[in-house]
Design an enzyme around this catalytic site. Structure first.
Site, PDB file in Angstrom:
ATOM      1  CB  THR A  79      -0.974  -0.009   1.038  1.00 39.24           C
ATOM      2  OG1 THR A  79      -1.726   1.274   1.350  1.00 39.24           O
ATOM      3  CG2 THR A  79      -0.256   0.051   2.507  1.00 39.24           C
ATOM      4  CG  HIS A 133       5.127 -11.199  16.809  1.00 35.90           C
ATOM      5  ND1 HIS A 133       5.957 -12.111  16.560  1.00 35.90           N
ATOM      6  CD2 HIS A 133       5.858 -10.310  17.821  1.00 35.90           C
ATOM      7  CE1 HIS A 133       7.324 -11.701  17.210  1.00 35.90           C
ATOM      8  NE2 HIS A 133       7.086 -10.783  17.926  1.00 35.90           N
TER       9      HIS A 133
END
Length: 405
Positions: free
Chosen positions: A324, A376
């Site tokens: 993006t 994560h």
């Protein structure tokens, strides 16, 4: 003989859609393949076209109504009908009804009211009838000044003395405007919220010296455009650098499915594009097999499709990684949100000259901050940082990228 007009057959990932706009109304002539209706789904806006020259007879599903895959939305009568002829027919019917109304003075308001309601789309007719609001009292904001269901709903909230008031609600000198969230915007909001709640999202940052790429672009952009018919931008360098980094760090190209990790052996990179209807992410397929010109042409085509509302579901499906570019709008730094079920997204930002220390000397260089948001649960910090550093190094030495070093 009337035939049925049906909604398109939706893919398995799309449960239903909403009628966004009727471009034609009953009695209006249409030409073959002319767009008569837009259906908004969670991902894209689909166009319904006329099967032949003819006339819309009846609209079954009005604006705002929910439709299922292949559901009948209107009745259509085939046969070439000029626009003038259709207009005369509608005007003739109105004159006959008006004449009949004039012969019955006491019934005139009732007949006129009925005609006003009948002239509207089915959903609007229902709303007007249920609320008892006169069509002439409502300010239409739809195509050609037509009344929408939202116009009726907003009119209901106004005091009786403010007939035909606009959508905006004035409170002193402060103005508010309430509009319904589009289906696409609502779906984007749901996905972004889910990403923040259902993933262990973390963002790591770095910066890249854009001078080498800018110099290469300035030197070869004219020859590149002449040879390939495409402008040489920065995005192709980022797509190719990300593809190479994904090869080196497979976890960044993976996704989580329940208790399983799915490692993708291909590289489908989504490019976030802002459109009037909301944020969309069309996907470049097999970027490892694409050259720079193919990447640039692909991104350009997506931008045109997004602008014109022509992106198809096949353009938006899948994707293993997303890029993006907030720098397009002037963003200096941001933390992009994951495009689930993907596990990472790269954020580009504005190129800005800054003083940098180079070999003990201060130089003014065009720098860009990079941000990598990642899940994560799957990607460790070491992998995330390594991935981002790889992109930085490839962009600062584009010869390595081109020579596959």
């Amino acid at each position: 003989m009337a035939t049925e007009i049906k909604a398109p057959v939706f893919p398995e990932s799309v449960a239903d859609g909403t009628i966004a706009t009727w471009h034609k109304q009953p009695g209006e002539a249409v030409s073959r393949d002319e767009v008569i209706c837009d259906i908004e789904t969670d991902k894209v806006v689909l166009e319904v076209v006329a099967p032949a020259d003819g006339t819309i007879v009846t609209i079954i599903k009005g604006e705002g109504d929910t439709v299922l895959s292949a559901e009948v939305i209107a009745q259509f009568e085939e046969g070439a009908v000029s626009g003038a002829a259709a207009t005369e027919a509608v005007q003739g019917e109105a004159k006959v009804e008006q004449a009949a109304a004039n012969t019955q003075a006491g019934a005139a308001p009732v007949v006129e009211r009925a005609q006003q309601v009948q002239d509207q789309a089915p959903a609007v007719r229902k709303a007007l009838t249920e609320t008892g609001i006169a069509a002439t009292d409502v300010a239409g904001t739809g195509r050609g000044g037509r009344i929408t269901k939202e116009d009726v709903a907003n009119h209901q909230t106004k005091p009786a003395a403010t007939a035909a008031a606009p959508l905006s609600v004035a409170v002193g000198e402060r103005i508010e405007k309430r509009v319904p969230m589009t289906r696409l915007r609502k779906r984007v909001a749901e996905r972004l919220l889910a990403a923040t709640q259902e993933t262990a999202m973390l963002t790591t940052f770095n910066e890249v010296n854009m001078k080498p790429i800018m110099e290469m672009r300035a030197q070869y952009k004219d020859a590149f455009e002449k040879r390939h018919g495409a402008r040489l931008g920065f995005m192709s360098f980022f797509v190719k650098a990300a593809t190479e980094a994904l090869k080196r760090y497979p976890a960044v190209n993976a996704s989580i499915d329940g208790d399983d990790i799915v490692y993708h052996g291909y590289y489908d990179i989504g490019v976030a594009v802002s459109s009037e209807r909301g944020l969309v992410v069309p996907v470049l397929r097999d970027t490892d097999r694409m050259n720079y010109a193919e990447v640039e042409n692909g991104i350009r085509d997506f931008a045109y499709k997004a602008r014109d509302g022509k992106l198809g579901i096949e353009d938006m499906t899948g994707g293993t990684f997303t890029i993006t570019n907030g720098g397009t709008f002037g963003s200096l730094l941001s933390t992009p949100i994951l495009n689930t079920p993907q596990t990472a997204i790269l954020g580009m930002h504005k190129i800005q000259e800054r003083p940098m220390a180079v070999n003990g000397q201060v130089e003014i260089l065009p720098m860009m901050y990079l941000a990598l948001s990642y899940d994560h649960r799957l990607i460790d910090g070491k992998e995330a940082v390594g991935f981002l550093v790889t992109i930085k190094e490839l962009l600062e030495e584009p010869a390595k990228l081109i020579l596959d070093l």
